[in-house]
Scaffold this motif. Structure first.
Motif, PDB file in Angstrom:
ATOM      1  N   LEU A   1       7.234 -10.244   5.979  1.00 34.37           N
ATOM      2  CA  LEU A   1       8.565 -10.104   5.333  1.00 34.37           C
ATOM      3  C   LEU A   1       8.529  -9.881   3.839  1.00 34.37           C
ATOM      4  CD1 LEU A   1      10.713 -12.100   7.843  1.00 34.37           C
ATOM      5  CD2 LEU A   1      10.530  -9.392   7.758  1.00 34.37           C
ATOM      6  N   PHE A   2       7.363 -10.582   3.246  1.00 36.30           N
ATOM      7  CA  PHE A   2       7.308 -10.733   1.888  1.00 36.30           C
ATOM      8  C   PHE A   2       6.404  -9.843   1.146  1.00 36.30           C
ATOM      9  CE2 PHE A   2       9.092 -14.551   3.912  1.00 36.30           C
ATOM     10  CZ  PHE A   2      10.473 -14.683   2.984  1.00 36.30           C
ATOM     11  N   TRP A   3       5.735  -8.947   1.835  1.00 35.32           N
ATOM     12  CA  TRP A   3       4.614  -8.209   1.387  1.00 35.32           C
ATOM     13  C   TRP A   3       5.274  -6.992   0.399  1.00 35.32           C
ATOM     14  CZ3 TRP A   3       1.862  -7.562   6.646  1.00 35.32           C
ATOM     15  CH2 TRP A   3       0.879  -8.596   6.771  1.00 35.32           C
ATOM     16  N   GLY A   4       4.936  -6.654  -0.723  1.00 40.09           N
ATOM     17  CA  GLY A   4       5.332  -5.774  -1.501  1.00 40.09           C
ATOM     18  C   GLY A   4       6.645  -6.177  -2.204  1.00 40.09           C
ATOM     19  N   ARG A   5       7.109  -7.099  -2.006  1.00 42.69           N
ATOM     20  CA  ARG A   5       8.348  -7.750  -2.742  1.00 42.69           C
ATOM     21  C   ARG A   5       7.916  -8.450  -3.996  1.00 42.69           C
ATOM     22  NH1 ARG A   5      12.404 -10.582   1.600  1.00 42.69           N
ATOM     23  NH2 ARG A   5      13.740 -10.348  -0.432  1.00 42.69           N
ATOM     24  N   ASP A   6       8.803  -8.528  -4.901  1.00 33.04           N
ATOM     25  CA  ASP A   6       8.608  -9.375  -6.093  1.00 33.04           C
ATOM     26  C   ASP A   6       8.954 -10.766  -5.661  1.00 33.04           C
ATOM     27  OD1 ASP A   6       8.499 -10.506  -8.688  1.00 33.04           O
ATOM     28  OD2 ASP A   6      10.533  -9.388  -9.467  1.00 33.04           O
TER      29      ASP A   6
ATOM     30  N   LEU B   1      11.875  -2.976   9.803  1.00 28.14           N
ATOM     31  CA  LEU B   1      10.803  -2.648   8.796  1.00 28.14           C
ATOM     32  C   LEU B   1      10.231  -1.491   8.595  1.00 28.14           C
ATOM     33  CD1 LEU B   1       9.444  -6.293   9.355  1.00 28.14           C
ATOM     34  CD2 LEU B   1      11.112  -5.668   7.426  1.00 28.14           C
ATOM     35  N   GLY B   2      10.669  -0.673   9.531  1.00 26.01           N
ATOM     36  CA  GLY B   2      10.097   0.927   9.247  1.00 26.01           C
ATOM     37  C   GLY B   2       8.561   0.907   9.688  1.00 26.01           C
ATOM     38  N   ALA B   3       8.220   0.624  10.596  1.00 26.16           N
ATOM     39  CA  ALA B   3       6.942   0.833  11.217  1.00 26.16           C
ATOM     40  C   ALA B   3       7.090   2.127  11.628  1.00 26.16           C
ATOM     41  CB  ALA B   3       6.385  -0.005  12.692  1.00 26.16           C
TER      42      ALA B   3
END
Length: 182
Positions: free
Chosen positions: A32-37, A90-92
Motif C-alpha cells: 500500500l506504500f510502494w511508490g508513495r512519498d 489498487l489498479g492491478a
C-alpha cells in the motif's frame, strides 16, 4: 498458520485511517506504500505506515496480529479477497496478476506466522536508503508466571522477542516500569 488481526483495545479505531475488524486474515500491507512519498505521510497515514498490518477483507489496519491455524479453503478465500482489492482499489492489470500478487502476500504472511498458536506479532516499518524495511517482534506468554500474584502475573505475562537479525533482543519489563513510576 497465518496471521489474523486482533484488537486488544480500541486504539486501532482512532490511530489508523481505517481499522481492520478483529479476526480478519492479515498481510503486512507494505504494498500500500510502494511508490508513495512516505516522508510526506502524516497523522493516521504515518501511523499505518509505521506499524499497520492489513486485513485482507477490509484493507483496514491492525497494530497486532496473532498466529492462528488456517484451513485451505480459508487461505483460498483470503487470496481471492485480496486479489479483488488489488484490482478494485489498487489498479492491478488483471485477475491473474492480482491473484499471483495476493498469493505471494499470503505466503509471506504464513511465513511470519511460524510460531506457536496464539503468538502475537507486531511490526515496525521504516525507510532506509530509499527502501522500505520491516522488523517483526513476537509477544508470547511466559511460562514462569505460574504461581505469581495476579497483578505480577498479568503484567509479566508477555515479553517481546526480536525476529530479525538486525540487532539485539529487546525486552519490555512492565513491572520494573511501573515500580520506577512510583
Amino acid at each position: 498458520m497465518m496471521l489474523r488481526t486482533i484488537r486488544l483495545d480500541p486504539s486501532d479505531t482512532f490511530v489508523f485511517p481505517e481499522a481492520a475488524e478483529p479476526g480478519e486474515w492479515a498481510v503486512t500491507g507494505t504494498f500500500l506504500f510502494w511508490g508513495r512519498d512516505v516522508a510526506g505521510l502524516a497523522g493516521k497515514e504515518r501511523a499505518a505506515f509505521r506499524a499497520g498490518f492489513v486485513g485482507v477483507a477490509s484493507l483496514g489496519f491492525s497494530t497486532l496480529v496473532v498466529a492462528q491455524p488456517i484451513r485451505p479453503e480459508e487461505r483460498a478465500a483470503a487470496i481471492d479477497s485480496l486479489a479483488h482489492h488489488l484490482i478494485d482499489r489498487l489498479g492491478a492489470p488483471d485477475m491473474e496478476a492480482a491473484r499471483a500478487a495476493a498469493a505471494e502476500e499470503i505466503t509471506f504472511s504464513t511465513s511470519l506466522a511460524e510460531h506457536d498458536e496464539g503468538t502475537l506479532v507486531a511490526m515496525h516499518r521504516v525507510v532506509v536508503d530509499g527502501e522500505i524495511r520491516e522488523q517483526f517482534r513476537t509477544l508470547t506468554a511466559r511460562e514462569e508466571t505460574a504461581g505469581a500474584d495476579s497483578l505480577h502475573a498479568t503484567a509479566r505475562a508477555f515479553t517481546f522477542h526480536e525476529e530479525v537479525d538486525d540487532g539485539p533482543e529487546e525486552r519490555v519489563d512492565l513491572i520494573d516500569m511501573m515500580a520506577a513510576r512510583k
